[in-house]
Write an enzyme that holds these catalytic residues in place. Structure first.
Site, PDB file in Angstrom:
ATOM      1  N   ARG A   1       0.834  -1.210   0.000  1.00  0.00           N
ATOM      2  CA  ARG A   1       0.000   0.000   0.000  1.00  0.00           C
ATOM      3  C   ARG A   1       0.868   1.260   0.000  1.00  0.00           C
ATOM      4  O   ARG A   1       0.536   2.253  -0.659  1.00  0.00           O
ATOM      5  CB  ARG A   1      -0.912  -0.022   1.224  1.00  0.00           C
ATOM      6  CG  ARG A   1      -1.883   1.147   1.306  1.00  0.00           C
ATOM      7  CD  ARG A   1      -2.931   0.903   2.379  1.00  0.00           C
ATOM      8  NE  ARG A   1      -3.803   2.075   2.532  1.00  0.00           N
ATOM      9  CZ  ARG A   1      -3.906   2.795   3.641  1.00  0.00           C
ATOM     10  NH1 ARG A   1      -3.179   2.468   4.706  1.00  0.00           N
ATOM     11  NH2 ARG A   1      -4.713   3.828   3.707  1.00  0.00           N
TER      12      ARG A   1
ATOM     13  N   HIS B   1       0.633   4.458  -2.525  1.00  0.00           N
ATOM     14  CA  HIS B   1       0.406   5.812  -2.009  1.00  0.00           C
ATOM     15  C   HIS B   1       1.562   6.741  -2.353  1.00  0.00           C
ATOM     16  O   HIS B   1       1.354   7.943  -2.526  1.00  0.00           O
ATOM     17  CB  HIS B   1       0.185   5.770  -0.497  1.00  0.00           C
ATOM     18  CG  HIS B   1      -1.196   5.325  -0.116  1.00  0.00           C
ATOM     19  ND1 HIS B   1      -1.922   5.934   0.885  1.00  0.00           N
ATOM     20  CD2 HIS B   1      -1.996   4.348  -0.611  1.00  0.00           C
ATOM     21  CE1 HIS B   1      -3.111   5.340   0.991  1.00  0.00           C
ATOM     22  NE2 HIS B   1      -3.160   4.366   0.099  1.00  0.00           N
TER      23      HIS B   1
ATOM     24  N   ASN C   1      -3.376   8.621   4.921  1.00  0.00           N
ATOM     25  CA  ASN C   1      -2.172   7.905   5.353  1.00  0.00           C
ATOM     26  C   ASN C   1      -2.044   7.741   6.861  1.00  0.00           C
ATOM     27  O   ASN C   1      -1.391   6.810   7.336  1.00  0.00           O
ATOM     28  CB  ASN C   1      -0.920   8.627   4.843  1.00  0.00           C
ATOM     29  CG  ASN C   1      -0.821   8.628   3.332  1.00  0.00           C
ATOM     30  OD1 ASN C   1      -1.216   7.672   2.675  1.00  0.00           O
ATOM     31  ND2 ASN C   1      -0.293   9.709   2.771  1.00  0.00           N
TER      32      ASN C   1
ATOM     33  N   HIS D   1      -6.213  -5.597  -2.330  1.00  0.00           N
ATOM     34  CA  HIS D   1      -7.175  -5.579  -1.225  1.00  0.00           C
ATOM     35  C   HIS D   1      -7.500  -6.990  -0.747  1.00  0.00           C
ATOM     36  O   HIS D   1      -8.399  -7.179   0.076  1.00  0.00           O
ATOM     37  CB  HIS D   1      -8.463  -4.869  -1.644  1.00  0.00           C
ATOM     38  CG  HIS D   1      -8.312  -3.386  -1.751  1.00  0.00           C
ATOM     39  ND1 HIS D   1      -9.335  -2.561  -2.174  1.00  0.00           N
ATOM     40  CD2 HIS D   1      -7.258  -2.571  -1.498  1.00  0.00           C
ATOM     41  CE1 HIS D   1      -8.914  -1.312  -2.179  1.00  0.00           C
ATOM     42  NE2 HIS D   1      -7.653  -1.290  -1.773  1.00  0.00           N
TER      43      HIS D   1
END
Length: 372
Positions: free
Chosen positions: A110, A114, A145, A244
């Site tokens: 992740r 990001h 975040n 996910h």
């Protein structure tokens, strides 16, 4: 319990190697990747050419052929001469971190997403402060975040280890990319070569995060537009959404889908399960729930099966069934794990080219959380 689940995950991956090998041989083909912006002249071809048995993971061996150009400066094996053991050292740190806390695996994948979606893959998400910014105005302090993004300590540890061997040589941006690949390998058996040569940025602006990261309440059209803005396709979007299949989310992120009524695009039984873990009254607490209740510590195609049954927490997951093209990809990946694995690897490489700094741009930070 987490260690036992992780061990079971590795055992299951090893057991499935034989059944996957036949599928891999059938998917041996060229995949053209059109890279964005300043890397538009780079035309890598990802070729899946063999499979070998690793100690605990299914290893997909990739050859990345880079067509030379004046702008294309990322390359596989970038540190072979300047820091030969860099990737090995980083992988050892990642493996140890996942053993201590399996949640570091999805956290690192992740983090890569990001980082790359905001200002490109330049490690700007790691900065505690930056020129012209203070401790509350950098990317890591964004609601997208903080406090949910994990893995900062892993990257800092990897940087310290590499710095002892090769001073000011390996960028934090490349460490983030390598760590995401290593987490994908350790927890999903998806291994691939990562082109490197990224430089670290000197800017981190909290205001840019929500303008660039697609939130979990986006519908399909909004998701497609968000990815298109990064020169990523609908296939890339659906493929990368498979991340996910592991990790967790805070209840506050999904409470609007549970109360006062369970969302229409959520399986009612699944919704009641989430309600038990995310009560309406939390007394100031914000519990977390797994993104995938079936294989919570494994990066795999179970996510797509969950989407089909609407057993997914986010609107951005369920919405993949609302358009014919994205729904068709969901169905394809739910049925063909091998194909999804190969495309996930290619999409990670493609995303890793977003707006990178190379050559004399940026810097090689000594500490990943601050500029030099």
């Amino acid at each position: 319990m987490a260690q036992e689940e992780l061990a079971a995950t590795e055992t299951q991956i090893n057991n499935e190697i034989g059944s996957v090998s036949v599928g891999l041989e059938r998917i041996s083909r060229h995949t053209h990747i059109h890279t964005p912006l300043s890397l538009s002249s780079l035309n890598p071809k990802i070729i899946l050419w063999k499979m070998s048995r690793g100690s605990s993971v299914l290893v997909l061996t990739w050859v990345v052929i880079l067509v030379a150009s004046s702008e294309a400066q990322l390359e596989v094996g970038y540190y072979n001469c300047s820091c030969p053991r860099a990737e090995e050292l980083i992988r050892n740190v990642v493996r140890a971190a996942i053993r201590r806390d399996p949640g570091n695996g999805p956290g690192l994948v992740r983090m890569f997403f990001h980082d790359c979606f905001v200002r490109g893959c330049d490690a700007s998400v790691l900065l505690d402060t930056a020129p012209g910014s203070n401790a509350t105005s950098v990317e890591k302090k964004s609601l997208a975040n903080n406090p949910s993004l994990r893995g900062f300590g892993v990257i800092e540890r990897a940087k310290r280890v590499v710095e002892r061997r090769c001073r000011r040589t390996v960028s934090c941006a490349d460490i983030v990319a390598f760590a995401a690949r290593d987490a994908s390998s350790i927890m999903g058996g998806i291994d691939f070569d990562v082109p490197a040569g990224r430089r670290d940025g000197r800017v981190s602006n909290v205001a840019e995060v929500l303008d660039n990261l697609p939130p979990p309440f986006f519908n399909a059209s909004q998701l497609l537009a968000s990815f298109a803005a990064k020169n990523l396709t609908a296939d890339d979007m659906v493929t990368l959404s498979g991340a996910h299949s592991f990790g967790r989310t805070h209840c506050s992120t999904i409470s609007f889908r549970l109360y006062p009524q369970i969302a229409a695009d959520m399986n009612a039984t699944y919704g009641r399960t989430l309600r038990r873990q995310c009560p309406a009254a939390t007394a100031g607490q914000d519990p977390v729930v797994p993104l995938d209740l079936v294989t919570r510590l494994r990066l795999d195609n179970q996510y797509y099966k969950n989407v089909q049954t609407l057993e997914v927490p986010f609107t951005s997951d369920a919405t993949l069934l609302t358009q014919n093209d994205t729904a068709a990809l969901v169905d394809l990946y739910a049925r063909n794990r091998t194909l999804w694995m190969s495309r996930f690897a290619a999409a990670m490489v493609k995303m890793g080219n977003l707006d990178v700094l190379t050559g004399n741009q940026g810097e090689i930070r000594k500490f990943c959380n601050r500029v030099n």
